[in-house]
Design an enzyme around this catalytic site. Structure first.
Site, PDB file in Angstrom:
ATOM      1  N   CYS A 122     -21.920  10.461  -4.399  1.00  0.00           N
ATOM      2  CA  CYS A 122     -22.862  10.736  -5.502  1.00  0.00           C
ATOM      3  C   CYS A 122     -23.723  11.965  -5.268  1.00  0.00           C
ATOM      4  O   CYS A 122     -24.389  12.444  -6.184  1.00  0.00           O
ATOM      5  CB  CYS A 122     -23.730   9.518  -5.757  1.00  0.00           C
ATOM      6  SG  CYS A 122     -22.791   8.011  -5.958  1.00  0.00           S
ATOM      7  N   HIS A 258     -30.070  11.369  -9.342  1.00  0.00           N
ATOM      8  CA  HIS A 258     -28.787  10.674  -9.459  1.00  0.00           C
ATOM      9  C   HIS A 258     -29.016   9.383 -10.244  1.00  0.00           C
ATOM     10  O   HIS A 258     -29.999   8.672 -10.021  1.00  0.00           O
ATOM     11  CB  HIS A 258     -28.224  10.371  -8.071  1.00  0.00           C
ATOM     12  CG  HIS A 258     -27.053   9.455  -8.106  1.00  0.00           C
ATOM     13  ND1 HIS A 258     -25.994   9.642  -8.968  1.00  0.00           N
ATOM     14  CD2 HIS A 258     -26.781   8.315  -7.412  1.00  0.00           C
ATOM     15  CE1 HIS A 258     -25.114   8.674  -8.796  1.00  0.00           C
ATOM     16  NE2 HIS A 258     -25.563   7.854  -7.864  1.00  0.00           N
ATOM     17  N   ASN A 288     -23.444   4.450 -13.444  1.00  0.00           N
ATOM     18  CA  ASN A 288     -23.404   5.354 -12.290  1.00  0.00           C
ATOM     19  C   ASN A 288     -22.049   6.068 -12.266  1.00  0.00           C
ATOM     20  O   ASN A 288     -21.018   5.443 -12.036  1.00  0.00           O
ATOM     21  CB  ASN A 288     -23.612   4.525 -11.012  1.00  0.00           C
ATOM     22  CG  ASN A 288     -23.607   5.362  -9.750  1.00  0.00           C
ATOM     23  OD1 ASN A 288     -23.241   6.536  -9.769  1.00  0.00           O
ATOM     24  ND2 ASN A 288     -24.013   4.751  -8.644  1.00  0.00           N
TER      25      ASN A 288
HETATM   26  C1  LIG Z   1     -26.830  -4.226  -7.069  1.00  0.00           C
HETATM   27  C2  LIG Z   1     -28.246  -4.532  -7.479  1.00  0.00           C
HETATM   28  C3  LIG Z   1     -28.430  -4.166  -8.945  1.00  0.00           C
HETATM   29  C4  LIG Z   1     -28.491  -6.016  -7.315  1.00  0.00           C
HETATM   30  O1  LIG Z   1     -29.840  -6.298  -7.676  1.00  0.00           O
HETATM   31  P1  LIG Z   1     -30.717  -7.202  -6.722  1.00  0.00           P
HETATM   32  O2  LIG Z   1     -32.040  -7.303  -7.356  1.00  0.00           O
HETATM   33  O3  LIG Z   1     -30.641  -6.622  -5.329  1.00  0.00           O
HETATM   34  O4  LIG Z   1     -29.949  -8.563  -6.848  1.00  0.00           O
HETATM   35  P2  LIG Z   1     -29.440  -9.541  -5.675  1.00  0.00           P
HETATM   36  O5  LIG Z   1     -28.229  -8.974  -5.038  1.00  0.00           O
HETATM   37  O6  LIG Z   1     -30.624  -9.886  -4.821  1.00  0.00           O
HETATM   38  O7  LIG Z   1     -29.031 -10.801  -6.505  1.00  0.00           O
HETATM   39  C5  LIG Z   1     -30.007 -11.526  -7.265  1.00  0.00           C
HETATM   40  C6  LIG Z   1     -29.304 -12.672  -7.950  1.00  0.00           C
HETATM   41  O8  LIG Z   1     -28.496 -12.162  -9.021  1.00  0.00           O
HETATM   42  C7  LIG Z   1     -27.141 -12.583  -8.842  1.00  0.00           C
HETATM   43  N1  LIG Z   1     -26.266 -11.493  -9.285  1.00  0.00           N
HETATM   44  C8  LIG Z   1     -25.770 -10.487  -8.534  1.00  0.00           C
HETATM   45  N2  LIG Z   1     -25.048  -9.673  -9.325  1.00  0.00           N
HETATM   46  C9  LIG Z   1     -25.096 -10.186 -10.563  1.00  0.00           C
HETATM   47  C10 LIG Z   1     -24.561  -9.773 -11.801  1.00  0.00           C
HETATM   48  N3  LIG Z   1     -23.816  -8.666 -11.945  1.00  0.00           N
HETATM   49  N4  LIG Z   1     -24.832 -10.513 -12.897  1.00  0.00           N
HETATM   50  C11 LIG Z   1     -25.581 -11.628 -12.805  1.00  0.00           C
HETATM   51  N5  LIG Z   1     -26.116 -12.061 -11.654  1.00  0.00           N
HETATM   52  C12 LIG Z   1     -25.883 -11.347 -10.548  1.00  0.00           C
HETATM   53  C13 LIG Z   1     -26.999 -12.861  -7.355  1.00  0.00           C
HETATM   54  O9  LIG Z   1     -25.953 -13.760  -7.104  1.00  0.00           O
HETATM   55  C14 LIG Z   1     -28.351 -13.457  -7.040  1.00  0.00           C
HETATM   56  O10 LIG Z   1     -28.373 -14.806  -7.476  1.00  0.00           O
HETATM   57  P3  LIG Z   1     -29.206 -15.910  -6.681  1.00  0.00           P
HETATM   58  O11 LIG Z   1     -30.642 -15.479  -6.750  1.00  0.00           O
HETATM   59  O12 LIG Z   1     -28.901 -17.154  -7.429  1.00  0.00           O
HETATM   60  O13 LIG Z   1     -28.666 -15.875  -5.282  1.00  0.00           O
HETATM   61  C15 LIG Z   1     -29.275  -3.744  -6.611  1.00  0.00           C
HETATM   62  O14 LIG Z   1     -29.246  -4.226  -5.275  1.00  0.00           O
HETATM   63  C16 LIG Z   1     -29.000  -2.284  -6.593  1.00  0.00           C
HETATM   64  O15 LIG Z   1     -29.122  -1.616  -7.601  1.00  0.00           O
HETATM   65  N6  LIG Z   1     -28.671  -1.705  -5.433  1.00  0.00           N
HETATM   66  C17 LIG Z   1     -28.331  -0.320  -5.328  1.00  0.00           C
HETATM   67  C18 LIG Z   1     -26.932  -0.144  -5.808  1.00  0.00           C
HETATM   68  C19 LIG Z   1     -26.569   1.294  -5.996  1.00  0.00           C
HETATM   69  O16 LIG Z   1     -27.374   2.062  -6.465  1.00  0.00           O
HETATM   70  N7  LIG Z   1     -25.329   1.634  -5.659  1.00  0.00           N
HETATM   71  C20 LIG Z   1     -24.802   2.930  -5.829  1.00  0.00           C
HETATM   72  C21 LIG Z   1     -25.505   3.934  -5.015  1.00  0.00           C
HETATM   73  S1  LIG Z   1     -24.857   5.521  -5.251  1.00  0.00           S
END
Ligand SMILES: CC(C)(COP(=O)(O)OP(=O)(O)OC[C@H]1O[C@@H](n2cnc3c(N)ncnc32)[C@H](O)[C@@H]1OP(=O)(O)O)[C@@H](O)C(=O)NCCC(=O)NCCS
Length: 331
Positions: A122, A258, A288
Site C-alpha cells: 500500500c 492511504h 482499500n
Molecule cells: C479489521 C478490523 C476492521 C477489525 O476491527 P476490530 O475493531 O479490530 O474488530 P475485531 O477483530 O476486534 O473483532 C470485533 C468483533 O467483530 C467480529 N468481526 C470481525 N470481522 C467481522 C466482520 N467482517 N463482520 C462482522 N463481524 C466481524 C469479530 O469476530 C469480533 O467478534 P466478537 O467480539 O464476538 O469476538 C480492524 O482491526 C482494522 O481495520 N485493522 C487494520 C486493517 C487494515 O487496515 N489492513 C490493511 C492495511 S494496508
C-alpha cells in the site's frame, strides 16, 4: 540518509497529469452480506467502507492500469508515445511475469522502453515518487508514467469476513517529469520497511512456504496488529517529512492518507490537527485498493476541483512489509 531522497533542485518532479480508473462492477456491503456473515452496519462502523469496485471476469490489473494511464496522459495533454518509462506499483499482478508494466506497454502500443513493477504494497505510490525522482535527478526531461494499480479481488476468499469486507480494485496514475519551478513540485519522500513485521499482513501466492496450504492465493492479516503499527508508522513518517521541509501542519492544504480504514484516517488526521474537509477520503467508495489508493484519491480530488495547482499536498501510506512512507509536494 537511506529512505530520504536527495532531490536535484533543477530536476524536482512535477505532475503533468493525473488519472484513475475504477472497474464498473461494484460490490456493496449488502452484496457482501450475501457472501459471508457480516453486516453493512458493522463494516461502516469499523472501517467506513460502503462499496468497492472489483474487476469483472476477464478484466485484468493491466486493463484498469491502461485505462487510468490513458486518462493521465489526456490530462497531461500528451500522447502515449511521448513516454520514456513506465513504473507500476502493485502487489496483485495478473501474472508473476511479465510485469503489469509490460502488459500496459503492450496495450498502449509503445516502442521498447524501460518498464517494470515494484512491490511496496500500500506504500507503493510513495515508493514510485521516490524512484521516479531518482531517474529525474539525472535526466529531468524524462516523461515517466507512474501507476498504483491493484486487482486484489483475485486474492479474496469471499466467505472470509476478516478480509472480504476490506479490499477493492482500481488504479491511479500520473505522468511526471522534472524541472518544477522553485518552491513547487516534489519536496521530499521518506520511505521505510520493517520486514520483521512481514507476518502480520500479506498476500500468499499459489504455494506459500510459511503459511498453511489453505491460505494459498489468499490475503492474511492480523487486523489489530496492523491497526496499531499503521498509526505509528503513518505518524512517524509524516512527522519526519514535515520536519525535513520545515513545514508546519497548518500549512498543509490537503492530506491524502492511504485509504485502509476511516478510523485510522481520523486518528492520524486528528493528530495532525487537520480539519476533516482537508483530508481526501475515498475509502467509503473504493475500500482499500492498496498501491492504487493514494494516486486514485489524488486524481479524484484534482478532477473534482478540490486540489488545485499551487496547493501543498501531504501523502502518506503504510502496508504489507510492513512498508510505510510520506511525500510532500506542491501540486
Ligand atoms: C479489521 C478490523 C476492521 C477489525 O476491527 P476490530 O475493531 O479490530 O474488530 P475485531 O477483530 O476486534 O473483532 C470485533 C468483533 O467483530 C467480529 N468481526 C470481525 N470481522 C467481522 C466482520 N467482517 N463482520 C462482522 N463481524 C466481524 C469479530 O469476530 C469480533 O467478534 P466478537 O467480539 O464476538 O469476538 C480492524 O482491526 C482494522 O481495520 N485493522 C487494520 C486493517 C487494515 O487496515 N489492513 C490493511 C492495511 S494496508
Amino acid at each position: 540518509m537511506p529512505g530520504q531522497n536527495t532531490i536535484n533542485p533543477d530536476a524536482r518532479l512535477r505532475i503533468l497529469g493525473n488519472g484513475h480508473y475504477l472497474p464498473e462492477k461494484v460490490l456493496t456491503n449488502q452484496d457482501i452480506e450475501q457472501l459471508c456473515e457480516t453486516s453493512h452496519e458493522w463494516i461502516v462502523e469499523r472501517t467506513g467502507i460502503e462499496r468497492r469496485h472489483v474487476c469483472a471476469d476477464g478484466e485484468g490489473n493491466a486493463d484498469i492500469a491502461t485505462e487510468a494511464s490513458k486518462r493521465a496522459l489526456a490530462a497531461a495533454g500528451m500522447q502515449a508515445d511521448e513516454l520514456d518509462m513506465i513504473l507500476v506499483a502493485t502487489c496483485s499482478q495478473d501474472y508473476n511475469a511479465p510485469s503489469v508494466a509490460c502488459w500496459v506497454q503492450q496495450k498502449l502500443g509503445l516502442r521498447p522502453l524501460p518498464v517494470f513493477d515494484i512491490n511496496a504494497a500500500c506504500s507503493g505510490f510513495i515508493y514510485l515518487l521516490e524512484i521516479a525522482q531518482v531517474y529525474l535527478n539525472t535526466n529531468p526531461q524524462l516523461k515517466i508514467l507512474i501507476c498504483g494499480s491493484e486487482r486484489l479481488s483475485q486474492f479474496i476468499h469471499w466467505d472470509d469476513r476478516s478480509t472480504a469486507v476490506l479490499f477493492g480494485d482500481g488504479c491511479g496514475a500520473a505522468v511526471v517529469t522534472g524541472g518544477a519551478a522553485e518552491n513547487s513540485g516534489l519536496f521530499s519522500t521518506h520511505i521505510y520497511a520493517d520486514g520483521s513485521k512481514a507476518g502480520i499482513l500479506g498476500v500468499c501466492n499459489a504455494n506459500p512456504p510459511y503459511h498453511p496450504p489453505e491460505l494459498a492465493g489468499h490475503i492474511y492479516m492480523d487486523g489489530q496488529a496492523v491497526f496499531k503499527s499503521a498509526v505509528l508508522a503513518f505518524s512517524s513518517s509524516i512527522d519526519e517529512c514535515l520536519e525535513h521541509n520545515g513545514v508546519d501542519k497548518s500549512e498543509i492544504d490537503w492530506f491524502i492518507p492511504h485509504q485502509a480504514n476511516i478510523r485510522i484516517i481520523n486518528a492520524v488526521g486528528k493528530r495532525l490537527g487537520m480539519a476533516d474537509d482537508k483530508i481526501i477520503v475515498t475509502v467509503n467508495e473504493c475500500a482499500n485498493t492498496s498501491a492504487a489508493s493514494i494516486p486514485t484519491a489524488l486524481s479524484i480530488a484534482v478532477d473534482d476541483g478540490r486540489i488545485k495547482r499551487g496547493d501543498l499536498v501531504l501523502m502518506a501510506g503504510f502496508g504489507a512489509g510492513l512498508t510505510w512512507g510520506a511525500a510532500l509536494l506542491r501540486y
